[in-house]
Design a protein around this motif. Structure first.
Motif, PDB file in Angstrom:
ATOM      1  N   PRO B 221       0.814  -1.228   0.000  1.00 46.80           N
ATOM      2  CA  PRO B 221       0.000   0.000   0.000  1.00 46.80           C
ATOM      3  C   PRO B 221       0.842   1.269   0.000  1.00 46.80           C
ATOM      4  O   PRO B 221       0.385   2.329  -0.394  1.00 46.80           O
ATOM      5  CB  PRO B 221      -0.810  -0.112   1.300  1.00 46.80           C
ATOM      6  N   MET B 226       7.231   7.705  -1.488  1.00 46.29           N
ATOM      7  CA  MET B 226       5.975   7.643  -2.248  1.00 46.29           C
ATOM      8  C   MET B 226       5.473   9.033  -2.651  1.00 46.29           C
ATOM      9  O   MET B 226       5.121   9.264  -3.820  1.00 46.29           O
ATOM     10  CB  MET B 226       4.922   6.922  -1.410  1.00 46.29           C
ATOM     11  N   GLY B 227       5.466   9.950  -1.683  1.00 44.34           N
ATOM     12  CA  GLY B 227       4.979  11.298  -1.990  1.00 44.34           C
ATOM     13  C   GLY B 227       5.827  11.981  -3.040  1.00 44.34           C
ATOM     14  O   GLY B 227       5.311  12.672  -3.933  1.00 44.34           O
ATOM     15  N   GLN B 230       5.137  10.280  -6.461  1.00 42.81           N
ATOM     16  CA  GLN B 230       3.812  10.622  -7.000  1.00 42.81           C
ATOM     17  C   GLN B 230       3.775  12.074  -7.467  1.00 42.81           C
ATOM     18  O   GLN B 230       3.160  12.382  -8.489  1.00 42.81           O
ATOM     19  CB  GLN B 230       2.738  10.328  -5.954  1.00 42.81           C
ATOM     20  N   GLU B 231       4.470  12.938  -6.730  1.00 50.35           N
ATOM     21  CA  GLU B 231       4.572  14.326  -7.186  1.00 50.35           C
ATOM     22  C   GLU B 231       5.283  14.386  -8.542  1.00 50.35           C
ATOM     23  O   GLU B 231       4.866  15.084  -9.466  1.00 50.35           O
ATOM     24  CB  GLU B 231       5.358  15.147  -6.157  1.00 50.35           C
ATOM     25  N   ALA B 234       3.121  13.110 -11.408  1.00 47.90           N
ATOM     26  CA  ALA B 234       2.078  14.073 -11.790  1.00 47.90           C
ATOM     27  C   ALA B 234       2.682  15.279 -12.516  1.00 47.90           C
ATOM     28  O   ALA B 234       2.122  15.785 -13.485  1.00 47.90           O
ATOM     29  CB  ALA B 234       1.310  14.525 -10.548  1.00 47.90           C
ATOM     30  N   ILE B 241       1.107   7.169 -16.095  1.00 48.32           N
ATOM     31  CA  ILE B 241       1.427   6.125 -15.116  1.00 48.32           C
ATOM     32  C   ILE B 241       0.200   5.759 -14.290  1.00 48.32           C
ATOM     33  O   ILE B 241      -0.463   6.616 -13.708  1.00 48.32           O
ATOM     34  CB  ILE B 241       2.562   6.612 -14.181  1.00 48.32           C
ATOM     35  N   ASP B 242      -0.100   4.460 -14.242  1.00 47.78           N
ATOM     36  CA  ASP B 242      -1.220   3.963 -13.445  1.00 47.78           C
ATOM     37  C   ASP B 242      -0.673   3.005 -12.391  1.00 47.78           C
ATOM     38  O   ASP B 242      -0.273   1.894 -12.706  1.00 47.78           O
ATOM     39  CB  ASP B 242      -2.215   3.239 -14.371  1.00 47.78           C
ATOM     40  N   ILE B 244      -1.253   0.632  -9.330  1.00 51.45           N
ATOM     41  CA  ILE B 244      -2.365  -0.145  -8.797  1.00 51.45           C
ATOM     42  C   ILE B 244      -1.892  -0.839  -7.527  1.00 51.45           C
ATOM     43  O   ILE B 244      -1.143  -1.818  -7.574  1.00 51.45           O
ATOM     44  CB  ILE B 244      -2.850  -1.182  -9.833  1.00 51.45           C
ATOM     45  N   PHE B 248      -6.653  -2.083  -4.904  1.00 49.73           N
ATOM     46  CA  PHE B 248      -7.339  -2.335  -6.179  1.00 49.73           C
ATOM     47  C   PHE B 248      -6.819  -3.594  -6.870  1.00 49.73           C
ATOM     48  O   PHE B 248      -6.857  -3.708  -8.083  1.00 49.73           O
ATOM     49  CB  PHE B 248      -7.211  -1.120  -7.097  1.00 49.73           C
ATOM     50  N   ILE B 264      -4.312  -8.704 -13.616  1.00 51.82           N
ATOM     51  CA  ILE B 264      -4.339  -8.042 -12.321  1.00 51.82           C
ATOM     52  C   ILE B 264      -5.759  -8.112 -11.788  1.00 51.82           C
ATOM     53  O   ILE B 264      -6.689  -7.593 -12.418  1.00 51.82           O
ATOM     54  CB  ILE B 264      -3.893  -6.566 -12.445  1.00 51.82           C
ATOM     55  N   ASP B 265      -5.908  -8.779 -10.663  1.00 50.78           N
ATOM     56  CA  ASP B 265      -7.228  -8.897 -10.020  1.00 50.78           C
ATOM     57  C   ASP B 265      -8.272  -9.402 -11.022  1.00 50.78           C
ATOM     58  O   ASP B 265      -9.386  -8.876 -11.099  1.00 50.78           O
ATOM     59  CB  ASP B 265      -7.631  -7.523  -9.449  1.00 50.78           C
ATOM     60  N   GLU B 267      -8.309  -9.161 -14.260  1.00 53.64           N
ATOM     61  CA  GLU B 267      -8.436  -8.410 -15.516  1.00 53.64           C
ATOM     62  C   GLU B 267      -7.165  -8.569 -16.339  1.00 53.64           C
ATOM     63  O   GLU B 267      -6.084  -8.147 -15.915  1.00 53.64           O
ATOM     64  CB  GLU B 267      -8.687  -6.933 -15.197  1.00 53.64           C
ATOM     65  N   TRP B 361      19.667   8.053  -3.206  1.00 55.26           N
ATOM     66  CA  TRP B 361      19.233   9.095  -4.115  1.00 55.26           C
ATOM     67  C   TRP B 361      18.389   8.460  -5.222  1.00 55.26           C
ATOM     68  O   TRP B 361      18.651   7.327  -5.625  1.00 55.26           O
ATOM     69  CB  TRP B 361      20.445   9.767  -4.773  1.00 55.26           C
ATOM     70  N   THR B 393       8.508  17.423  -0.867  1.00 54.47           N
ATOM     71  CA  THR B 393       7.803  17.793  -2.093  1.00 54.47           C
ATOM     72  C   THR B 393       7.898  19.309  -2.252  1.00 54.47           C
ATOM     73  O   THR B 393       8.066  20.038  -1.274  1.00 54.47           O
ATOM     74  CB  THR B 393       6.317  17.365  -2.037  1.00 54.47           C
TER      75      THR B 393
END
Lengths: 252, 420
Positions: B221, B226-227, B230-231, B234, B241-242, B244, B248, B264-265, B267, B361, B393
């Motif tokens: 999870p 991570m932050g 993800q920044e 975006a 980028i997806d 999952i 999900f 995946i799950d 699908e 790094w 960030t």
């Protein structure tokens, strides 16, 4: 489209967490670039006052003026006309010694070439310096360096902080180089043991006091850099002294 | 006579070195065998040989003649490095430090007899054994994938030919194609590694194949930085980028290397590149040596010695030591503690208390570097984190550039520290 996990916005705030390495970052705005290479004496066209401002970056390592001593780098009094690496009482890197052996003498022209592209002139030296791309800015600095002369007529310019606030008894601690050698393993993962300085400054052969002050400044968070603050946070006074003693004269 | 480590492979200096080590007289020099020539093993071999000045006979067993660092291999995949930039050889360990470098596979350890057997048939005796074998993959970790499928679906988690293969596959993706990554469960080598890799693949695709898509199926999870990632995704790779997570179904994955599909799950999706990074375990030799408990080898935080055998040390990714991430930096840090302890045990040299640190790094986009790091101390229970930091960030481009330049400096520093 698949279900996508939502995420919060990155946030607009800008953090003031700036890295200040001992590194030249000159931002100089000059109307016209001067064709330094073309003229035989480029310094004549430089502005020594502007060069004096630029020297603030140099003085982190180099002293100049009355009573100047060697620091992290050699003092710069009487530079012009002197052979490269010619102070008997300063330990130079192999790169500058090779320059000396090649008969390199500091002049406005040779300094201009060096300041423009230090890696081309003295590759792999310990000098943490990226070079100055702007020819006019180099000319200003060279004009200032020429104005130093033998230094007797100029007030001392030095990066040694007088207000470091460190107890003289702490500065007087005699470091144990063997202990420093052990501790140095934590440093040499990033700081090259041979003094190379690409991206990370060289810490080889610094004067003991400068080294100790720098580490205390990181520990006290007077000097910024998250990695160095973390490393310094768990170093005691004895350990800082030991590291300073080791790096002042590291094992070959 | 002052010893010159550069010349002690010569007979005169070697004799002097022997005399300098009274403990060794009459029984030959004490012997250290190091298995694995990466950030842990090569550092340990170099430090022991260098600091013992010839008093300890150090043999390094490493199958490859050129070692490609896993750290910075993502930058190669992204086109910021060439493969030669991440390749290192062992010549200086031999010539400058007198390490006996044996290019062979260690296939067995007899801890009672204190010997290591090599695939080539030789047997090496040791007084202390240092295992730094890196990782192997847990069999059956990803349904449909095994090592036999690593050409169709590369892991690129041992650098070198796998990295070259993955880079070539990314570059050959059809316009608007799909890159899938199956991310590993904890703990695994280089916690930010999969996500930095996503940045590097996206960096290439943005310039050359901007309608391509990236899917990451992740059983976790949360992940390192991570932050920050993800920044970066975006800001620089919006819409490409997806990710999952398990919420999900990112933890319910199977692959079909023949059909190039990922499910995946429930699908199924056809993909053009599938980067399967399976669950990891200690390199096989640690298991053969009988020092593993489950997937990893538990060690003492004080000297990286195995909990199963005080004469065997385990470094780096293979070790179960506590709070340090499995990284090249960590392995290098652990190797110095281990080298100091081994040297002390074999020659009576002074042993200093363990201290550990790590910084990782990652590159998000051109000249956009971030980092995370921590310092650690040895406790009876484990290597325990004491302090740490992470990039924020919203940092300025100037700071991100300085961080990237710092990472270049670190690469130069650590590879010099490892390989001499």
């Amino acid at each position: 489209m698949r279900k996508r996990r939502g995420r919060g916005s990155a946030g607009p705030e800008r953090f003031g967490d700036r890295v200040r390495m001992v590194r030249f970052r000159l931002v100089l705005v000059l109307a016209a670039a001067i064709a330094v290479h073309a003229g035989p004496r480029p310094a004549e066209s430089g502005d020594a006052d502007a060069g004096r401002q630029a020297f603030d970056q140099c003085k982190a390592c180099h002293e100049a003026g009355a009573g100047a001593r060697h620091g992290i780098g050699p003092h710069l009094n009487g530079l012009f006309g002197r052979a490269a690496a010619s102070h008997a009482d300063f330990i130079y890197s192999g790169s500058f010694l090779r320059l000396r052996d090649d008969g390199h003498v500091w002049s406005a022209e040779t300094l201009d070439a060096f300041l423009g592209n230090p890696d081309a002139v003295a590759p792999d030296s310990r000098m943490t310096f990226d070079g100055i791309a702007d020819a006019g800015a180099r000319a200003d600095l060279i004009a200032f360096l020429q104005s130093i002369g033998d230094g007797t007529g100029m007030a001392l310019l030095s990066g040694s902080a007088e207000d470091h606030g460190i107890d003289p008894a702490v500065l007087a601690i005699e470091g144990d180089p063997e202990y420093g050698a052990w501790l140095s393993g934590e440093c040499t993962t990033c700081h090259r043991a041979d003094g190379g300085d690409k991206g990370i400054p060289s810490i080889l052969r610094w004067p003991v006091e400068r080294f100790v002050i720098a580490m205390h400044d990181y520990r006290n968070k007077r000097r910024e850099h998250p990695v160095m603050q973390m490393i310094a946070a768990r170093l005691g006074n004895e350990e800082i002294a030991a590291l300073a003693a080791y790096f002042a004269n590291p094992a070959e | 006579m002052k010893l010159d480590r550069r010349s002690f492979v010569g007979s005169t200096a070697a004799t002097a070195a022997l005399l300098a080590a009274p403990a060794a007289i009459g029984q030959g020099r004490p012997r250290v065998v190091v298995i694995g020539g990466g950030a842990g093993g090569a550092t340990a071999a170099r430090y022991i040989a260098r600091d013992s000045k010839g008093a300890i006979d150090v043999t390094l067993v490493e199958p490859t003649r050129t070692y490609y660092t896993c750290f910075f291999s993502n930058l190669y995949i992204g086109g910021f490095k060439e493969v030669a930039d991440i390749g290192h050889t062992y010549g200086r360990l031999a010539s400058a430090h007198g390490v006996n470098v044996v290019h062979d596979w260690a296939v067995g350890v007899d801890r009672a007899a204190k010997t290591v057997s090599l695939a080539g048939g030789a047997t090496l005796s040791y007084d202390r054994l240092i295992l730094s074998p890196g990782i192997d993959f847990v069999e059956g970790a990803v349904e449909g994938w095994d090592v036999g499928a690593q050409n169709a679906m590369p892991h690129a988690y041992k650098a070198g030919s796998q990295s070259e293969l993955l880079r070539a596959q990314v570059r050959a993706m059809p316009e608007g194609g799909v890159y899938a990554m199956v991310a590993p469960p904890n703990p695994f080598r280089c916690p930010p590694g999969p996500y930095e890799r996503i940045c590097m693949v996206a960096h290439h695709l943005k310039a050359h194949n901007p309608t391509a898509k990236i899917i990451i199926a992740d059983p976790k999870p949360k992940f390192s930085k991570m932050g920050l990632f993800q920044e970066g995704w975006a800001d620089h790779y919006a819409g490409m980028i997806d990710w999952i997570g398990p919420e999900f179904g990112g933890d319910k994955v199977s692959v079909d290397p023949a059909g190039m599909t990922v499910t995946i799950d429930g699908e199924e999706t056809g993909v053009d590149v599938c980067n399967v990074i399976p669950a990891m375990k200690a390199g096989r030799i640690a298991e053969l040596a009988g020092v593993t408990d489950g997937n990893w080898a538990p060690v003492s935080a004080y000297d990286m010695s195995s909990k199963a055998d005080p004469d065997v040390h385990v470094l780096g990714d293979a070790a179960q030591q506590g709070d340090m991430p499995k990284s090249g930096f960590s392995a290098n840090s652990q190797a110095k503690v281990c080298a100091n302890a081994v040297r002390g045990a074999l020659t009576g040299s002074k042993v200093f208390p363990a201290r550990y640190s790590n910084t990782c790094w990652s590159l998000i986009s051109t000249e956009n570097g971030v980092k995370v790091g921590a310092s650690y101390e040895a406790t009876d229970e484990k290597i325990a984190k004491t302090d740490g930091f992470i990039s924020k960030t919203g940092e300025t481009a100037e700071l991100r550039k300085a961080t990237y330049e710092e990472s270049e400096g670190w690469y130069s520093g650590i590879t010099a520290d490892i390989f001499g």
